[in-house]
Design a protein around this motif. Structure first.
Motif, PDB file in Angstrom:
ATOM      1  N   SER A 132      45.249  40.379  46.029  1.00  0.00           N
ATOM      2  CA  SER A 132      46.229  40.795  45.028  1.00  0.00           C
ATOM      3  C   SER A 132      47.622  40.239  45.373  1.00  0.00           C
ATOM      4  O   SER A 132      48.377  39.841  44.477  1.00  0.00           O
ATOM      5  N   GLU A 133      47.923  40.140  46.673  1.00  0.00           N
ATOM      6  CA  GLU A 133      49.238  39.587  47.051  1.00  0.00           C
ATOM      7  C   GLU A 133      49.332  38.094  46.748  1.00  0.00           C
ATOM      8  O   GLU A 133      50.390  37.601  46.369  1.00  0.00           O
ATOM      9  N   ARG A 134      48.216  37.380  46.898  1.00  0.00           N
ATOM     10  CA  ARG A 134      48.262  35.949  46.557  1.00  0.00           C
ATOM     11  C   ARG A 134      48.539  35.777  45.060  1.00  0.00           C
ATOM     12  O   ARG A 134      49.312  34.922  44.649  1.00  0.00           O
ATOM     13  N   ILE A 135      47.947  36.672  44.271  1.00  0.00           N
ATOM     14  CA  ILE A 135      48.171  36.580  42.819  1.00  0.00           C
ATOM     15  C   ILE A 135      49.647  36.893  42.497  1.00  0.00           C
ATOM     16  O   ILE A 135      50.275  36.203  41.689  1.00  0.00           O
ATOM     17  N   ILE A 136      50.176  37.907  43.158  1.00  0.00           N
ATOM     18  CA  ILE A 136      51.579  38.279  42.905  1.00  0.00           C
ATOM     19  C   ILE A 136      52.504  37.112  43.300  1.00  0.00           C
ATOM     20  O   ILE A 136      53.458  36.778  42.590  1.00  0.00           O
ATOM     21  N   LEU A 137      52.177  36.447  44.420  1.00  0.00           N
ATOM     22  CA  LEU A 137      52.964  35.291  44.860  1.00  0.00           C
ATOM     23  C   LEU A 137      52.896  34.168  43.827  1.00  0.00           C
ATOM     24  O   LEU A 137      53.910  33.544  43.498  1.00  0.00           O
ATOM     25  N   MET A 138      51.723  33.936  43.272  1.00  0.00           N
ATOM     26  CA  MET A 138      51.572  32.872  42.267  1.00  0.00           C
ATOM     27  C   MET A 138      52.354  33.199  40.995  1.00  0.00           C
ATOM     28  O   MET A 138      52.866  32.314  40.329  1.00  0.00           O
ATOM     29  N   ARG A 139      52.444  34.498  40.689  1.00  0.00           N
ATOM     30  CA  ARG A 139      53.262  34.894  39.519  1.00  0.00           C
ATOM     31  C   ARG A 139      54.713  34.452  39.729  1.00  0.00           C
ATOM     32  O   ARG A 139      55.318  33.849  38.842  1.00  0.00           O
ATOM     33  N   SER A 140      55.282  34.775  40.927  1.00  0.00           N
ATOM     34  CA  SER A 140      56.687  34.415  41.167  1.00  0.00           C
ATOM     35  C   SER A 140      56.845  32.900  41.181  1.00  0.00           C
ATOM     36  O   SER A 140      57.827  32.376  40.648  1.00  0.00           O
ATOM     37  N   PHE A 163      42.950  45.570  42.534  1.00  0.00           N
ATOM     38  CA  PHE A 163      43.567  44.304  42.140  1.00  0.00           C
ATOM     39  C   PHE A 163      44.962  44.458  41.559  1.00  0.00           C
ATOM     40  O   PHE A 163      45.798  43.584  41.672  1.00  0.00           O
ATOM     41  N   ALA A 164      45.207  45.596  40.914  1.00  0.00           N
ATOM     42  CA  ALA A 164      46.479  45.754  40.201  1.00  0.00           C
ATOM     43  C   ALA A 164      47.630  45.814  41.188  1.00  0.00           C
ATOM     44  O   ALA A 164      48.556  45.004  41.140  1.00  0.00           O
ATOM     45  N   SER A 165      47.548  46.769  42.124  1.00  0.00           N
ATOM     46  CA  SER A 165      48.666  46.957  43.057  1.00  0.00           C
ATOM     47  C   SER A 165      48.321  46.473  44.453  1.00  0.00           C
ATOM     48  O   SER A 165      49.184  46.404  45.318  1.00  0.00           O
ATOM     49  N   GLY A 166      47.058  46.189  44.702  1.00  0.00           N
ATOM     50  CA  GLY A 166      46.623  45.874  46.065  1.00  0.00           C
ATOM     51  C   GLY A 166      46.169  47.133  46.790  1.00  0.00           C
ATOM     52  O   GLY A 166      45.691  47.068  47.915  1.00  0.00           O
TER      53      GLY A 166
END
Ligand SMILES: Cc1ncc(COP(=O)(O)O)c(C=O)c1O
Length: 418
Positions: A336-344, A237-240
């Motif tokens: 994990s990428e969806r979460i990173i996208l939501m962060r931005s 989850f952290a880095s994908g």
């Protein structure tokens, strides 16, 4: 000789009541669990724009719970096999434990090949932590050190295991970043004890040491004579990338630590309610590892006797098949990428609304959570005025953020932080 009647007679005057039914009628209501209570509050809200960013469970972009396609496929294969429902044994399914150890320590791990690493299946991460707490109290020491802050359930788990819970500095609250100097100083000054480390995606802060900092932590733990206990609830989850997220664990093994590890398959495999986990130890040699496991089994037997089989069979199926394993890795990366996208998106929407606060930490933190820096009062306003539910320490589960609720979330955060 034991006499039940005599035990009752001895206890009655102590509690000063005429009968036990009278004692139980005065049991006070316990407070609701901080996180589960939030979900209840969210469920009872009728606001159409309500947002649950309290619970640490992945949601897809339409805000729905998500079952990984690879889990569905593996589950169908397991059902197809028509296996019986016999007990798995105290240590669980051996094939699952073997795959689990390879997943965490690496398929080419020398320690694994030398059989110095052994484990037992547990009732997910929580169950593994509790079994370890009891084992440590019996054979290790009276205390454990947790990072400040840590996952809210850590303290009660270890207190209920009979341990004294202490903390070491971990987070620089003022600058919203890891307080590595404070962490190293506290660990170096503490008397030898068990030190809990979050292997990756630290909950709740989303801040992990980098590899240089992990090496410094490893050195300090060795010098101070502590015992390392990794809690790994977010591998992948952290880095994908599940391999990269296991780097801290693997480095500690390479650095020669005897240590323990608890793994959870709730978040990365989305198997929350199936309760799939593994508790393992890296012993000084094969015999030592086997001895420790024999004692873990003695802790487990009078507790829940043996773990459930279904979810563990699913994980074993995925990790035993190269095609399914690759699919798992891809699907975990997608989450994990969806979460990173939501962060931005959350950060840029806040900035777009004209917020003058620094929101860098939303994108620099990793994993499921954003430790937003919101105060308890601001969190209360989010709930009362905007129907947004998150924990009072300001932790926002990024997994609950979607393209359709991010604007309401950002506008509300902007409003309460003006
Ligand atoms: C750091 C950490 N450890 C352990 C757990 C345990 O989760 P589970 O019992 O579902 O595996 C969690 C869950 O949120 C967690 O965040």
């Amino acid at each position: 000789m034991f006499s039940y009647a005599r035990t009752i007679a001895l206890r009655q005057p102590l509690i000063g009541a005429r009968s036990f039914s009278a004692v139980l009628t005065s049991v006070p209501a316990g407070p609701p669990d901080a996180i589960i209570g939030l979900t209840d509050a969210y469920n009872s809200s009728t606001a159409p724009h309500k947002v649950n960013v309290g619970v640490g469970a992945y949601r897809d972009d339409s805000g729905k719970p998500y079952v990984l396609p690879v889990v569905k496929e593996a589950e169908a294969r397991v059902v197809e096999k028509g296996l019986n429902k016999e007990y798995a044994g105290i240590a669980g399914i051996a094939g699952f434990v073997d795959r689990s150890l390879e997943f965490a320590y690496g398929k080419s791990s020398d320690a694994l090949k030398s059989s110095r690493v052994k484990g037992v299946q547990t009732l997910s991460g929580t169950g593994g932590l509790r079994v370890w707490g009891e084992f440590w109290k019996k054979f290790g020491g009276d205390g454990i050190l947790l990072p400040d802050p840590s996952w809210g359930n850590h303290t009660p788990i270890f207190k209920n295991s009979g341990l004294d819970v202490g903390t070491y500095r971990y987070f620089d609250y003022k600058n919203s970043k890891l307080n590595i100097d404070g962490m190293l100083e506290d660990l170096s000054k503490a008397s030898p004890t068990c030190v809990l480390l979050h292997a990756c995606a630290h909950n709740p802060t989303g801040c992990d040491p980098d590899m240089g900092q992990w090496k410094a932590v490893s050195d300090v733990i060795k010098e101070a004579g502590h015992y390392t206990f990794f809690d790994c609830a977010y591998q992948g989850f952290a880095s994908g990338d599940a391999e990269k997220d296991a780097a801290s664990i693997r480095m500690f093994v390479d650095e020669g630590h005897d240590m323990a590890l608890v793994q959870s398959y709730s978040k990365n495999f989305g198997l929350y309610g199936e309760r799939v986990g593994c508790l393992s130890v890296v012993g000084s040699d094969v015999e030592n590892a086997a001895n420790i496991v024999s004692q873990l089994k003695i802790c487990i037997r009078p507790n829940y006797s043996n773990p459930p089989v279904h979810g563990a069979r699913i994980v074993e199926e995925v990790l035993s098949d190269a095609k399914l394993e690759q699919e798992f890795r891809d699907q975990c990366k997608d989450m994990s990428e969806r979460i990173i996208l939501m962060r931005s998106l959350l950060r840029s929407t806040l900035e777009g609304l004209g917020s003058t606060k620094s929101w860098d930490h939303i994108t620099s933190q990793i994993g499921m959570f954003c430790f937003s820096g919101l105060s308890a009062e601001q969190v209360d306003r989010l709930k009362v005025e905007f129907d947004i539910f998150c924990t009072r320490d300001g932790r926002i589960s990024m997994a609950g953020v979607t393209q359709s609720n991010v604007e309401h979330l950002a506008a509300s955060i902007h409003e309460v932080t003006k």
